[in-house]
Design an enzyme around this catalytic site. Sequence first.
Site: not given
Ligand code: HMG
Length: 433
Positions: A269, A285
């Site tokens: 997912k 699609d």
């Molecule tokens: P972080 O280390 O707190 O981010 O991670 P940061 O603020 O240090 O920033 C690092 C880089 O992340 C940034 O680099 C950006 O590239 C990017 P910089 O530009 O600063 O040099 N970044 C962003 N890019 C655009 N807009 C933003 C932004 N913030 C950071 N606002 C982060 C934060 C969210 C990236 C990290 O916690 C992460 O990767 N989390 C994973 C989130 C995820 O997978 N979400 C999907 C929903 S959960 C799911 O449905 C899937 C899952 O269940 C799948 C599985 O179980 O395998 C998890």
Amino acid sequence: MFSRGTMKKVFSGKKFRLGPVHQRRSIIEAESPGSEDFLHSGRDEEMLSLSEAMVEQAVGYMAVPLGLAGPLLIDGRQYMIPLATEEPSVIAACSFAGGLTARHGGISTSASDPVMAAQIFIEDKGGLGSAGIEIIQAAQESIKDKLMPMLLSMENRGGGWRGMETDWMESERIFFVTLKIDVRDAMGANLLNSAAERVRPLLEQLTGGQVLMAILSNRCENRIARAAFSLPVKSLLRPGSGGRETAERIVKAARIARKNSDRAVTHNKGIMNGISALALAACNDTRAIEAAAHAYACRDGQCRGLSEYWLEGNVLHGSLEMPLPFAVTGGAVDFHPTSRWALALLDNPDARGLSRIAAAVGLMQNLAALRALVCEGIQEGHLSLHARRLSFSAGARGEDIGAYTQVIRREAIRSRSAAMNRFKRWKKEHAPL
Ligand code: HMG
């Protein structure tokens, strides 16, 4: 809620079905309680006409947020990836992993030819049994000839006929013929369905049977894309967790997804978070792509993670292989202004090119999710991005959204009611003198 009688009176019948979109919206305004926000938020005339041209009984359109992830370095080229998604943190995660891999050579991809299959099921009325297989296969050239007029333009583009197979299902006493066609830049559903229907009479004549159904298969196991990256483990160094330790934990997490189906479903997912969002942005699609992905994940009878990770010395390798039946023409793809722009932003790739980009996006999404899962946990990044939504729900608009999001994060506000109460006070504190 409507009573059954009211529902039937209001929404059925020719007035609702055949009238223009505005007539249906007037009915909704008059009859459907709580419709104000919906009607108010989607009033763009061009979009209303587009919706009407695309689906039946259109009453409006649903504006899903579109964002740009990246840049991703894919096969030596930088891309900003259009992603349409309602889920916060997907775009940030893809950008995060994209940035990480771009600093270490990027992502390499490949894709097979876009070969699709259609199935024709023929009931054995003539008592041929499995001997019918040979009769059908022996007529392969006649079947091909029958299809050639409709495949000519595809043949001219380098695609077209790729052969056929016949099988026998004893339990149902049915033959099934699988036609294989290279559909080049299309998704292929129309062409495959038309081809399957065209040879129905010939197959009935050959076998004395009766065609039960003729339809493409969304399995798409011959339309595979792959992506891979390599990262020095030290690039995964974060405060509180060593690079090698993180890499080892990622490898272990991916191995678990290969062995445990419950975990595999969630792992996949996460991969689809990016792929489905790209598919939606490019008006592909999404259901076909998701169906193919999940079938591939279960191809040996157990659902397994689609990606693989392993360590070689101090280098973490990751790879993803899956069917990605993306199209760049046909259907809604070259009809919707957003998908036309999305494809232009990606430099108008062909279908294989788009499926390679999708594979890279899926792998990046997976890498970011696994890294977060085995380090700080998924909720931390997720919740900090969720704060923007909370800020909007509390009443913030325009520039206030960003400013009030900071307050929510700083004060670790989690619930909507707390955010609303605090917003009222915050607005007073920031009211112009
Ligand atoms: P972080 O280390 O707190 O981010 O991670 P940061 O603020 O240090 O920033 C690092 C880089 O992340 C940034 O680099 C950006 O590239 C990017 P910089 O530009 O600063 O040099 N970044 C962003 N890019 C655009 N807009 C933003 C932004 N913030 C950071 N606002 C982060 C934060 C969210 C990236 C990290 O916690 C992460 O990767 N989390 C994973 C989130 C995820 O997978 N979400 C999907 C929903 S959960 C799911 O449905 C899937 C899952 O269940 C799948 C599985 O179980 O395998 C998890």
